[in-house]
Design an enzyme around this catalytic site. Structure first.
Site, mmCIF file in Angstrom:
data_model
loop_
_atom_site.group_PDB
_atom_site.id
_atom_site.type_symbol
_atom_site.label_atom_id
_atom_site.label_comp_id
_atom_site.label_asym_id
_atom_site.label_seq_id
_atom_site.Cartn_x
_atom_site.Cartn_y
_atom_site.Cartn_z
ATOM 1 C CG HIS A 11 1.851 -0.003 -0.128
ATOM 2 N ND1 HIS A 11 2.723 0.448 -1.086
ATOM 3 C CD2 HIS A 11 0.745 0.771 -0.227
ATOM 4 C CE1 HIS A 11 2.156 1.453 -1.764
ATOM 5 N NE2 HIS A 11 0.957 1.670 -1.243
ATOM 6 C CG ASP A 13 -0.080 4.467 1.152
ATOM 7 O OD1 ASP A 13 0.071 4.584 -0.073
ATOM 8 O OD2 ASP A 13 -0.741 3.550 1.677
ATOM 9 C CG ASP A 123 -1.724 1.078 -4.062
ATOM 10 O OD1 ASP A 123 -2.633 0.470 -4.661
ATOM 11 O OD2 ASP A 123 -1.927 1.745 -3.038
ATOM 12 C CG HIS A 334 -0.566 5.575 -5.339
ATOM 13 N ND1 HIS A 334 0.656 5.206 -4.832
ATOM 14 C CD2 HIS A 334 -1.471 5.130 -4.449
ATOM 15 C CE1 HIS A 334 0.487 4.554 -3.698
ATOM 16 N NE2 HIS A 334 -0.787 4.508 -3.427
#
Length: 870
Positions: A11, A13, A123, A334
């Site tokens: 994941h 970010d 997420d 997000h």
């Protein structure tokens, strides 16, 4: 025996408490290791690259020489990419942004190989009820999600998720997140010991014997040793059969069981097992407003204008527009758009949005200049171009700023008929700032600067009309302004008492709304993720702090201006001690146009205090247990009091499911007799207070000083994110907010929805002064004084007009905001019209017979056969 599908992933970010620069540096070494491991061992893979192609873009920006190696592994299916460009938020960003995210993400995938045919959303802080619709429009049949689900929504972690328009996708939930099986031990026995409690939790809600096991985490390196353990794990026990898998393989296995999946319809914002962070909808409202402004500027001003000019023979800067969208989407993740970042990252998010607006506005100015240049003047005077982005002929009020050395002027249409106008604001302008030729002058040239409200009519659909500013000529229309103490027209009456308490009367049905637009300031003991009231809050309203009320009536509109100096605590400590040692200066200007059925409200706040939340209240006196808000391409019904509030503490939820909700721009509460609707510009959060179930409270701003904190009333336990100071999130300084208030006299009928579309408006005015910051050579084309690309006879609401992504055609899109099916309507144009998906693929349907379900978009592609109009 249950089959465990091990899916390896990361994941990624791009930014959070670290910057995108940090992320790219880490990504360089992560990808170097991943590529080498996969090349050295052909049995490894597939590896999911987080479902977002921006990871590829970022990697190749620091390692362009690795493109061939990366492309080969993608083509082999050993690195799985897409379908998104970025892992977007789905509750705060707009519908066109979500559409372009998939459109550009899939275009990226086509350059490298195939896109993963799964709507992977690991997420996002809650899931929009519209996600199945978006995925189906791009021929994606499956979704994998994490946050927002609980058995209160649907009892199983596999289900068929249905949007309001009927679109369905088979959905699998990661009940304990994408990182539940991260950092597994290398030893088979230790690995099995670690997996036992994980799998017990993973299978708790599983409907079949197929179980997802995501192996990876945030920015975590490839756990390349894990796949070789699977055979040994299978030999050591007989409860589970471990297989190397992918999300697509999991869904194939799920479907092969022929189990009937339960159907769920609605959004997923339950925080029982995972926090959805109610509060990000209003964190860093300055960022939210910038993003909304950029989205609107792109899809409802710049792109329609470029489409118009393209039809007139001017170039369409597709790549430049795509780059603005891409930079915006980098701010839509997000954390990024949520504002739950370090101050440094929030500054970078804001800078991207400001840069996008800067570029978009320059493109607008240049294209309006080129459009005006090609129009042959029919009368004396400076040309005023009124551009209408909507696909219907429009009329109404539009603002235009003029600079003139003259005291007298008038505005006329192409027939010489005088237009009515009203000065909204007037001042002086140093013209050396605007006119390049004057910048080196030793003398200052001062002009009058007037912001005008101009009344226009019959502006062509998706087109323009030319008016003329004639200076030195006295206008016939009356410009006298009278003082007033109330606002009134044939539909509405607004009155203020000596305290500034406002009462609105709907003259159509004689319904009265008391205490509308009251300001309430309360404490915020939360962080960037969550609003949290202090344990003993002190709410302070605006009633006792009015300093002045002034009103004026002009030829086109009337306005009331109220000023307050609210005595409030300067921080949380002062609020706890009940000390009003700070001050909020607030100005509210309420405008009622003589021809409008709504109030326009502008609020300015000088935010000099900390740790607080400021809301504006709209009491409806509607005795209903539900209300409605807008969502991407649609409307959603919500509970005033979520029933889960009765059980969340006993069931030890991660967060309180309070009635603090996201919106795109609209929330309304009504019954058959009365109701109120508010439309906002960039304000994304509202609340239904627990002790005022007939009140809609729109959040103007919230000020907090921490990225994450622990043990809050609405979010017990650990801190979210990092316990990191974020003083910039106190957002000190001046803030300006806009909203419109509609009284509902006959429910959400067709007249109401027409008014909502009129409030949003899409008229733009531009004065052709002949001045320019930048010189350009004349294009040599000649344009008519008025022009229209197309008209669309429909009740649908306008979304965008743009050039098609991969062809020389135009795309026009509208959507159904109502709770009922609407006719698609017919399009009048000189091109060939075909119904299409959001992916811009043609549908095999008769556009004249098709209806548009609730919460659905209607997209049409128009092919003109390669011929330009001029």
């Amino acid at each position: 025996m249950k089959t465990v599908h091990l899916v390896q992933h990361t994941h990624w970010d791009r930014e959070w408490y670290f910057t995108e620069n940090d992320s790219k540096a880490v990504l360089y070494y992560f990808m170097d290791d991943l590529l080498q491991r996969l090349e050295d061992d052909n049995t490894l893979g597939p590896f999911v690259l987080d479902g977002q192609t921006v990871v590829i873009e970022d990697y190749l920006s620091v390692a362009p020489q690795q493109e061939t190696r990366l492309r080969q592994l993608i083509e082999q299916g050993r690195i799985v990419i897409g379908p998104w460009y970025t892992q977007s938020d789905f509750l705060v960003v707009g519908a066109e942004s979500i559409t372009r995210n998939l459109l550009l993400g899939q275009a990226d995938c086509q350059r490298f190989g195939d896109a993963m045919p799964v709507g992977y959303v690991p997420d996002s802080f809650g899931q929009s009820a519209q996600l199945p619709m978006f995925l189906q429009q791009f021929a994606i049949d499956h979704a994998v999600i994490w946050r927002g689900w609980s058995e209160h929504n649907v009892p199983f972690s596999e289900f068929s998720w249905q949007a309001a328009d009927g679109s369905k996708v088979t959905t699998a939930v990661l009940p304990w997140g994408y990182g539940c099986a991260k950092w597994l031990p290398d030893s088979p026995s230790a690995c099995l010991t670690a997996l036992q409690p994980i799998l017990e939790k993973q299978t708790r809600f599983s409907l079949t014997g197929n179980v997802l096991l995501p192996n990876g985490n945030d920015q975590s390196p490839f756990e390349y040793r894990v796949p070789q353990l699977l055979d040994q794990l299978n030999q050591q026990q007989d409860e589970y059969r471990f297989v190397r898998s992918s999300f697509s393989q999991f869904f194939q296995s799920l479907e092969s069981t022929n189990v009937t999946l339960p159907i769920y319809q609605g959004e997923l914002i339950s925080p029982k097992y995972m926090r959805i962070h109610r509060g990000i909808f209003s964190t860093r409202v300055d960022i939210k407003q910038l993003n909304a402004r950029l989205e609107q500027t792109l899809s409802q001003h710049l792109e329609p204008l470029l489409a118009l000019n393209w039809r007139l023979g001017l170039p369409y800067p597709q790549h430049a527009v795509d780059n603005i969208w891409r930079e915006a989407m980098k701010s839509h993740a997000h954390d990024s758009i949520g504002g739950c970042n370090s101050d440094r990252v929030n500054a970078m998010v804001k800078n991207r949005l400001e840069s996008g607006l800067e570029m978009a506005q320059q493109l607008i100015d240049l294209n309006m200049k080129m459009l005006a240049e090609g129009i042959s003047a029919q009368l004396d005077g400076k040309k005023i171009i009124i551009f209408n982005a909507r696909p219907q002929i429009s009329a109404g009020l539009v603002e235009v700023t003029i600079y003139t050395p003259e005291q007298d002027f008038r505005v006329v249409d192409g027939e010489g008929n005088e237009c009515r106008w009203q000065i909204v604001e007037e001042g002086r302008q140093d013209m050396s700032i605007i006119v390049q030729e004057l910048s080196n002058s030793t003398e200052t040239t001062w002009y009058r600067k007037c912001r005008l409200l101009l009344e226009v009519a019959d502006i062509p659909a998706c087109g323009y009309q030319t008016l003329y500013l004639q200076e030195g000529v006295r206008a016939e229309c009356d410009q006298q302004v009278e003082s007033v103490v109330k606002l009134e027209n044939p539909w509405l009456l607004l009155e203020a008492n000596k305290q500034g308490i406002l009462t609105l009367t709907d003259k159509r049905n004689q319904q009265t709304y008391h205490h509308v637009l009251q300001l309430v300031d309360g404490g915020d003991a939360g962080d960037n993720y969550n609003y949290s009231p202090p344990f003993n809050d002190w709410l302070i309203n605006s009633d006792d702090f009015l300093t002045s009320v002034t009103g004026q009536q002009g030829v086109l509109q009337s306005s009331l201006t109220l000023n307050w100096q609210m005595a409030v605590p300067e921080d949380l400590a002062a609020r706890n001690a009940r000390r009003a040692n700070g001050e909020l200066d607030v100005t509210m200007t309420i405008t009622l146009a003589h021809t409008n059925t709504w109030l326009d409200v502008a609020i300015s706040v000088n935010n000099t205090v900390r740790d607080h939340r400021l809301q504006v209240l709209l009491p409806t006196n509607v005795q209903q247990h539900i209300h409605f808000a807008d969502q991407p391409f649609g409307l959603i019904e919500r509970q005033n009091m979520p029933p889960e509030m009765a059980v969340w503490q006993d069931e030890q939820w991660t967060e309180a499911p309070v009635a603090l909700y996201p919106m795109q721009s609209q929330v309304m509460m009504y019954d058959e007799k009365r109701g109120l609707c508010v439309l906002t510009e960039g304000l994304r959060e509202y609340q239904i207070p627990e002790n005022q179930q007939d009140v809609m409270a729109v959040t103007l701003l919230r000020s907090v000083g921490w990225l994450g904190q622990a043990n809050m009333p609405y979010r017990p336990g650990r801190a979210s994110g990092m316990v990191l100071p974020s003083p910039d999130s106190q957002i000190q300084g001046m803030h300006h907010f806009k909203l419109s208030l509609l009284a509902m006299n006959n429910g959400a009928d067709s007249t109401f929805w027409r008014d909502v579309e009129r409030v949003r408006g899409n008229l733009h005015a531009w004065l052709a002064t002949g001045w320019s910051r930048f010189r350009t050579n004349p294009h040599g084309r000649v344009f008519p004084p008025h022009f229209s690309i197309l008209s669309w006879d429909t009740e649908l609401h306008f979304s965008t007009l743009k050039k098609a992504q991969h062809s020389d055609a135009l795309v026009v899109r509208a959507w159904n905001p109502t709770a009922r099916t609407l006719a698609r309507g017919s399009i009048t144009t000189n091109g060939e019209v075909a119904a299409a998906t959001l992916a811009e693929t043609t549908l095999q349907t008769d556009r004249h017979q098709e209806s548009v379900p609730t919460c659905a978009p209607a997209t049409c592609v128009i092919n003109f056969g390669g011929e330009k109009t001029c």
